[in-house]
Design an enzyme around this catalytic site. Structure first.
Site, PDB file in Angstrom:
ATOM      1  N   GLU A 175      64.780  40.504  23.811  1.00 10.17           N
ATOM      2  CA  GLU A 175      65.690  41.321  22.997  1.00 10.17           C
ATOM      3  C   GLU A 175      66.651  40.450  22.175  1.00 10.17           C
ATOM      4  O   GLU A 175      67.874  40.580  22.269  1.00 10.17           O
ATOM      5  CB  GLU A 175      66.467  42.298  23.875  1.00 10.17           C
ATOM      6  CG  GLU A 175      65.574  43.296  24.596  1.00 10.17           C
ATOM      7  CD  GLU A 175      66.335  44.239  25.527  1.00 10.17           C
ATOM      8  OE1 GLU A 175      67.565  44.087  25.667  1.00 10.17           O
ATOM      9  OE2 GLU A 175      65.689  45.121  26.114  1.00 10.17           O
ATOM     10  N   GLU A 258      59.199  46.719  28.235  1.00 12.08           N
ATOM     11  CA  GLU A 258      60.314  47.041  29.137  1.00 12.08           C
ATOM     12  C   GLU A 258      60.984  48.345  28.752  1.00 12.08           C
ATOM     13  O   GLU A 258      61.356  48.549  27.597  1.00 12.08           O
ATOM     14  CB  GLU A 258      61.382  45.941  29.137  1.00 12.08           C
ATOM     15  CG  GLU A 258      62.512  46.226  30.139  1.00 12.08           C
ATOM     16  CD  GLU A 258      63.689  45.276  29.996  1.00 12.08           C
ATOM     17  OE1 GLU A 258      63.467  44.052  29.957  1.00 12.08           O
ATOM     18  OE2 GLU A 258      64.838  45.763  29.907  1.00 12.08           O
TER      19      GLU A 258
END
Length: 415
Positions: A175, A258
């Site tokens: 991320e 995720e």
């Protein structure tokens, strides 16, 4: 007078008879399909003809499925036990996860902590993917990797993959576009430049760029670097704050690596489990190849802290046990009936159908199949009060219909 009375009486009799016949005809024409006590469908050609049919075309092949899985981070929450590994990865008695995601630690002394679960997952045939949250602090300026440390960072990643016996794919950033995080940041261009220069030196094929909210602009910018794209095995990303969507023709398989639905409630909360079912469905109908949950073992996850498979876990099993790596998704309407969501997959002559009924009532769903011959299915059903209940279903002429229990998920596996 008697004649008149007789005629009136006769007329009333005919009127009553007409009303009775009319009532019978009306009831017959408004017939509803009602499940029997076992929840089986009242099946018939006339019933199927008036329903919204889900037409499955086995000749129209879409994406190849790589699997379903979850994450283990021993250095944060402790490793999975042997029993938990079996429940996670066994397709016979467990959830059937075929992907394990792990974290690349920042220090080599922590590498060994990952290996027991990695080895167990591999023994069940699962693919292992690894993501680095941060580089070693000596290679970073604040939350950014120094360009002068690129070679050292690639060597660190390679040392990790060797220590754990190899991984299927590796992401150098997690991320990187989530600026509120405390882990390593980078622009899509910076990541692409790193992969172009060092992608072959990281010890495993690259999965990238793994952005927060599956950011299309971030992904497209990354892929615009042709060298980085050529060194990328597949595109990865997370769907926090994003509904799954089709990324278009980007030239790479897409893995959702995720997400979790709600960390504040139990994994046995049925409405939340149904949300997870719908989310997995949405990822598949978006054209993605994989779905990976966050922690495998957590109170809100697929396995709870007491080593029990939760409702979230059973919902995942409806996909993971039966839609195995290498299956291909085939054409099937994603939402054929209000509140009903369907997807279909095949491997050779076998097909798998997953049907989710979000309605509060039993819902009848008819199907037709073309491109492959099916005579019967094994049926598995999970509801708020049952887990993977099994039964058999015979069909004829590649057409059938079933009653989907209220708020349920059903998987049909052809014989």
């Amino acid at each position: 007078m008697k004649t008149t009375l007789f005629l009136r009486t006769l007329g009333m009799s005919f009127l009553s008879l007409s009303l009775i016949i009319s009532s019978c005809v009306k009831q017959q024409n408004s017939k509803e399909i009602v499940p029997d006590k076992k929840g089986n469908a009242a099946e018939g050609a006339a019933d199927v003809a008036i329903m919204a049919t889900a037409t499955i075309d086995a000749n129209t092949v879409q994406q190849t499925i790589q699997g379903f899985g979850g994450m283990s981070v021993p250095i944060w929450i402790g490793d999975l036990t042997a029993d938990q590994r079996t429940k996670a990865f066994s397709a016979g008695s467990g959830i059937g996860m075929s992907i394990l995601r792990v974290m690349v630690p920042t220090t080599s002394s922590q590498f060994a902590a990952e290996k027991p679960t990695i080895d167990a997952a591999k023994s069940y045939g699962a693919k292992v993917i690894a993501t680095a949250w941060n580089a070693p602090s000596s290679m970073m300026d604040g939350l950014y990797l120094r360009a002068s440390a690129w070679g050292d960072y690639a060597a660190h990643l390679s040392a990790y993959t060797q220590a754990v016996g190899g991984v299927y794919a590796l992401s150098p950033w997690n991320e990187p576009n989530y600026m509120a995080s405390g882990w390593m940041h980078a622009s899509a261009t910076e990541i692409a430049d790193f992969v172009a220069a060092q992608g072959n030196n990281c010890g495993a094929p690259i999965m990238c760029p793994e952005p927060f909210n599956m950011d299309q602009t971030f992904i497209n910018t990354y892929l615009s670097n042709a060298t980085a794209k050529s060194k990328t095995l597949f595109v990865s990303g997370h769907i926090y704050g994003k509904t799954p969507y089709n990324l278009g023709n980007i030239g790479k398989s897409v893995w959702m690596t995720e997400h979790y639905t709600n960390s504040s409630i139990s994994g046995n909360d049925w409405p939340n489990a149904m949300n997870a079912a719908k989310e997995i469905h949405d990822c598949m109908t978006a054209g993605w190849a994989a779905y990976v949950w966050w922690y495998i073992r957590r109170s809100y996850g697929p396995i709870d802290e007491n080593s029990n498979i939760t409702k979230v876990g059973y919902v995942m099993a409806h996909f993971a046990r039966y839609v195995r790596p290498g299956y291909t998704k085939i054409a099937c309407p994603g939402n054929p009936t209000t509140g009903v969501y369907t997807s279909a997959y095949k491997s050779g002559s076998k097909i798998v159908i997953v049907a989710i009924n979000t309605n509060a009532a039993v819902t009848y769903q008819p199907f037709t199949i073309s491109g492959i011959t099916v005579n019967s299915f094994n049926r598995y059903v999970t509801t708020s009060s049952s887990n993977m209940d099994s039964s058999s279903l015979g069909i004829s002429n590649n057409a059938f219909g079933i009653n989907l229990p209220a708020s349920s998920i059903t998987t049909l596996v052809s014989n």
